[in-house]
Design a protein around this motif. Sequence first.
Motif, PDB file in Angstrom:
ATOM      1  N   GLU A   6       6.479  13.391  10.659  1.00  0.00           N
ATOM      2  CA  GLU A   6       6.348  14.547   9.784  1.00  0.00           C
ATOM      3  C   GLU A   6       4.968  14.527   9.137  1.00  0.00           C
ATOM      4  O   GLU A   6       4.456  13.471   8.747  1.00  0.00           O
TER       5      GLU A   6
ATOM      6  N   SER B 205      14.527  18.637   4.347  1.00  0.00           N
ATOM      7  CA  SER B 205      14.817  18.364   5.756  1.00  0.00           C
ATOM      8  C   SER B 205      15.117  16.885   5.954  1.00  0.00           C
ATOM      9  O   SER B 205      14.929  16.341   7.039  1.00  0.00           O
TER      10      SER B 205
ATOM     11  N   ASP C  78      11.210  18.477   0.018  1.00  0.00           N
ATOM     12  CA  ASP C  78      11.240  18.869   1.424  1.00  0.00           C
ATOM     13  C   ASP C  78      12.673  18.719   1.902  1.00  0.00           C
ATOM     14  O   ASP C  78      13.139  17.618   2.187  1.00  0.00           O
TER      15      ASP C  78
ATOM     16  N   PHE D 272      18.343  18.129   1.283  1.00  0.00           N
ATOM     17  CA  PHE D 272      18.600  18.982   2.436  1.00  0.00           C
ATOM     18  C   PHE D 272      19.215  20.287   1.962  1.00  0.00           C
ATOM     19  O   PHE D 272      19.551  20.443   0.783  1.00  0.00           O
TER      20      PHE D 272
ATOM     21  N   ASN E 220      12.426  24.359  -2.001  1.00  0.00           N
ATOM     22  CA  ASN E 220      12.127  23.736  -0.722  1.00  0.00           C
ATOM     23  C   ASN E 220      10.652  23.932  -0.412  1.00  0.00           C
ATOM     24  O   ASN E 220      10.142  25.052  -0.430  1.00  0.00           O
TER      25      ASN E 220
ATOM     26  N   THR F 193       8.318  19.585   9.426  1.00  0.00           N
ATOM     27  CA  THR F 193       9.512  19.070   8.759  1.00  0.00           C
ATOM     28  C   THR F 193      10.080  17.908   9.564  1.00  0.00           C
ATOM     29  O   THR F 193       9.812  17.768  10.759  1.00  0.00           O
TER      30      THR F 193
ATOM     31  N   ASN G  52      13.146  17.689  10.349  1.00  0.00           N
ATOM     32  CA  ASN G  52      14.078  18.299  11.307  1.00  0.00           C
ATOM     33  C   ASN G  52      13.380  18.619  12.627  1.00  0.00           C
ATOM     34  O   ASN G  52      13.947  18.416  13.711  1.00  0.00           O
TER      35      ASN G  52
END
Length: 216
Positions: A170, A65, A63, A71, A102, A201, A203
């Motif tokens: 998340e 994020s 993932d 990332f 991702n 996510t 983020n």
Amino acid sequence: MKRSVSTIGGLLLASALLAACGSSKSASTTTSEAAAGIQKDAAAAALVPEAIAKKGTLTVAADASYPPDEFMDADGKTVIGMDVDLMNAIGDVLGLKVTVSNAAFDTIIPALVSGKFDVGASSFTDTKEREQQVDFVTYFSAGEGFYINADSKNSFDGLDSLCGYKVAVEKGTVEETDATTQDATCKAAGKPGVTVLSFGTQNEANLALINVFFYG
């Protein structure tokens, strides 16, 4: 609430490979390149499951994020980070090409179970529930923590302090489970519950906090 900086466990491999060492989002791929001083180890490579050795590639889900662990690079396509570097190094030792895609955090373990990916390298916390589905390699330990907007006047010290507040987490994380459990605990004690809002996510959870949509 923040997912652990790099939690216990993160490489989910076939049991034979252990001795050698959450639908997908927009996919990106990175290829393992020989790192200085890292060479193929014949003894370790011999332990790689036949199906993986035959295809010559280790497919990894992360993932992307969660910097600095995993990332997206500036090109918006390539997954980079500490876990990616580790997987590339493992690929070099095993004589395998490594591809990293991702994927949404909560889809990674189901994708491992279904065989879509060989490995999940995404800062997982090793739990007994997850161990029922996948194997973990413990390579780093870290705690959990809260973070709040810099302008907030609230303070938090442990899960009990979350009663009556909104929490951004998340999906599929231990933090989501902890916050949901704490909601029930708060209510059982006659206190206001915890409003748990889950995002796809890290983020997105971070952005919600920055926009002062949540209190903690």
